[in-house]
Design a protein around this motif. Structure first.
Motif, PDB file in Angstrom:
ATOM      1  N   PHE A 144      28.802  -8.363 -63.645  1.00 35.05           N
ATOM      2  CA  PHE A 144      29.197  -9.151 -65.231  1.00 35.05           C
ATOM      3  C   PHE A 144      30.238  -9.936 -64.457  1.00 35.05           C
ATOM      4  N   ASP A 145      29.980 -11.620 -64.674  1.00 37.15           N
ATOM      5  CA  ASP A 145      30.453 -12.390 -64.422  1.00 37.15           C
ATOM      6  C   ASP A 145      31.872 -12.958 -65.315  1.00 37.15           C
ATOM      7  N   ASP A 146      32.475 -13.696 -65.101  1.00 37.38           N
ATOM      8  CA  ASP A 146      33.803 -14.032 -66.269  1.00 37.38           C
ATOM      9  C   ASP A 146      34.570 -13.968 -66.887  1.00 37.38           C
ATOM     10  N   GLY A 147      34.980 -12.341 -67.008  1.00 39.33           N
ATOM     11  CA  GLY A 147      35.753 -11.716 -66.568  1.00 39.33           C
ATOM     12  C   GLY A 147      37.530 -12.050 -66.140  1.00 39.33           C
ATOM     13  N   PRO A 148      38.216 -10.646 -67.217  1.00 38.55           N
ATOM     14  CA  PRO A 148      37.844  -9.370 -67.733  1.00 38.55           C
ATOM     15  C   PRO A 148      38.317 -10.271 -68.936  1.00 38.55           C
ATOM     16  N   SER A 149      37.475 -10.230 -70.338  1.00 38.06           N
ATOM     17  CA  SER A 149      38.182  -9.933 -71.572  1.00 38.06           C
ATOM     18  C   SER A 149      37.395  -8.758 -72.434  1.00 38.06           C
TER      19      SER A 149
ATOM     20  N   ARG B 142      35.511  -7.543 -73.822  1.00 36.03           N
ATOM     21  CA  ARG B 142      34.521  -7.150 -73.757  1.00 36.03           C
ATOM     22  C   ARG B 142      33.849  -5.752 -72.033  1.00 36.03           C
ATOM     23  N   THR B 143      35.496  -6.672 -71.489  1.00 38.18           N
ATOM     24  CA  THR B 143      35.373  -4.940 -70.131  1.00 38.18           C
ATOM     25  C   THR B 143      35.384  -3.666 -70.861  1.00 38.18           C
ATOM     26  N   PRO B 144      36.221  -3.332 -71.385  1.00 43.30           N
ATOM     27  CA  PRO B 144      36.307  -1.623 -71.652  1.00 43.30           C
ATOM     28  C   PRO B 144      35.534  -1.253 -72.174  1.00 43.30           C
ATOM     29  N   GLU B 145      34.615  -2.209 -73.378  1.00 41.32           N
ATOM     30  CA  GLU B 145      33.635  -2.376 -73.536  1.00 41.32           C
ATOM     31  C   GLU B 145      32.048  -1.494 -72.316  1.00 41.32           C
ATOM     32  N   VAL B 146      32.074  -2.419 -71.666  1.00 41.94           N
ATOM     33  CA  VAL B 146      31.931  -2.371 -71.084  1.00 41.94           C
ATOM     34  C   VAL B 146      32.082  -1.408 -69.299  1.00 41.94           C
ATOM     35  N   LEU B 147      33.371  -0.956 -69.103  1.00 46.92           N
ATOM     36  CA  LEU B 147      33.488  -0.222 -68.598  1.00 46.92           C
ATOM     37  C   LEU B 147      33.170   1.712 -69.065  1.00 46.92           C
TER      38      LEU B 147
ATOM     39  N   LEU C  53      24.303 -10.649 -65.597  1.00 44.92           N
ATOM     40  CA  LEU C  53      24.931 -10.835 -66.859  1.00 44.92           C
ATOM     41  C   LEU C  53      26.357 -11.123 -67.448  1.00 44.92           C
ATOM     42  N   HIS C  54      27.204 -10.920 -68.468  1.00 46.57           N
ATOM     43  CA  HIS C  54      28.792 -11.976 -68.482  1.00 46.57           C
ATOM     44  C   HIS C  54      29.558 -11.346 -68.783  1.00 46.57           C
TER      45      HIS C  54
END
Length: 291
Positions: A93-98, A100-105, A248-249
């Motif tokens: 996953f590129d370009d984080g954190p954001s 979206r990061t907690p959702e991806v985690l 992915l991003h």
């Protein structure tokens, strides 16, 4: 010939011989000085036997100045390129954190999957907390770019190193760990770094980092956006690959990437793939070198 004439003749002969000897000695001195100066210009001394050896190697080139920069910007020397597992997916996953990061985690935890986050330079308190959360969950934190400004990052090798060092420090401050892996913005070979990428990649390898490109993309940066189904279909093109390095991003606008992630994981698992995070031991996939 009388005695006085004979003496005069001998004196003339002796004078001529003396003059010739003096001229020869002077020529030897001049040639010796010139030879000494020539040797000095070549970087040796008159007594240096290597200079008399026609097979001697040329002097090594100067060490690039950037090698002395940023002494903290080194990876641990823990070995590299030893893992080459079949049927494995490396989610990146590129370009984080954001946001979206907690959702991806959460999704990764639900499926018991480890991944790799190539992050950018966001130093606000919330972003620092997300960086800590990535590390604490056992995922890999990798260098991507502090500024993500391609023109600035790739202006020179020194500029790239300055950007990397700032990000390296930020990650260490947030998570207490120094990255060992990286992904160049835009990949290791792109139009922005065309003039410097041979030196750039060589320098980061010299510093002990492993860099990773990708062989499958979720295409989640498509102009106009991509639906979750489009991202899933693009990501699953790797089902025919032996190893999948999936791009992915994790930037704030990638909600559909989050929506696509469960289906991507389930489809690869159903096809017999496992998942893992990137480390310096993983044999990387890199773009082809362009002469």
């Amino acid at each position: 010939m009388n005695v006085s004439s004979e003496r005069l003749f001998k004196r003339i002969i002796i004078a001529i011989l003396s003059l010739l000897c003096a001229v020869l000695i002077l020529l030897c001195v001049i040639l010796g000085v010139q030879n000494q100066r020539c040797r000095e210009r070549l970087g040796g001394s008159a007594a240096d036997p290597a200079l008399a050896d026609s097979s001697a190697q040329p002097l090594p080139p100067e060490v690039p100045v950037w090698q002395a920069l940023y002494p903290e910007l080194y990876a641990d020397d823990t070995g590299r390129s030893t893992v080459n597992t079949d049927k494995v997916v490396y989610l990146t996953f590129d370009d984080g954190p954001s946001a979206r990061t907690p959702e991806v985690l959460e999704i990764l935890e639900r499926y018991g999957v480890k991944a790799t986050f190539f992050v950018a330079g966001r130093g606000d308190a919330q972003s620092m907390e997300w960086l800590r959360a990535i590390a604490q969950a056992g995922h890999t934190l990798g260098l991507h770019s502090y500024s993500h400004d391609y023109g600035q990052v790739y202006a020179s090798v020194e500029d790239y190193l300055a950007d990397c060092d700032a990000l390296n420090t930020l990650i260490y401050d947030a998570a207490g760990t120094r990255p060992q892996v990286l992904r160049f913005p835009g990949g290791s070979i792109n139009p922005y770094n065309a003039a410097i990428y041979p030196e750039l990649t060589a320098e980061m390898l010299r510093r002990g980092f492993a860099y990773f490109d990708w062989n499958v993309s979720g295409m989640d940066t498509a102009v106009g956006g991509a639906s979750a189904e489009e991202i899933r279909e693009a990501a699953l093109r790797g089902l025919e690959e032996r190893r999948v390095f999936l791009l992915l991003h994790d930037s704030a606008g990638k909600q559909t990437t989050v929506e696509a992630l469960p289906g991507i994981i389930e489809a690869y698992r159903a096809a017999g793939f496992s998942f893992d995070r990137l480390t310096v031991e993983v044999t990387p996939v890199v773009f082809g070198y362009v002469e």
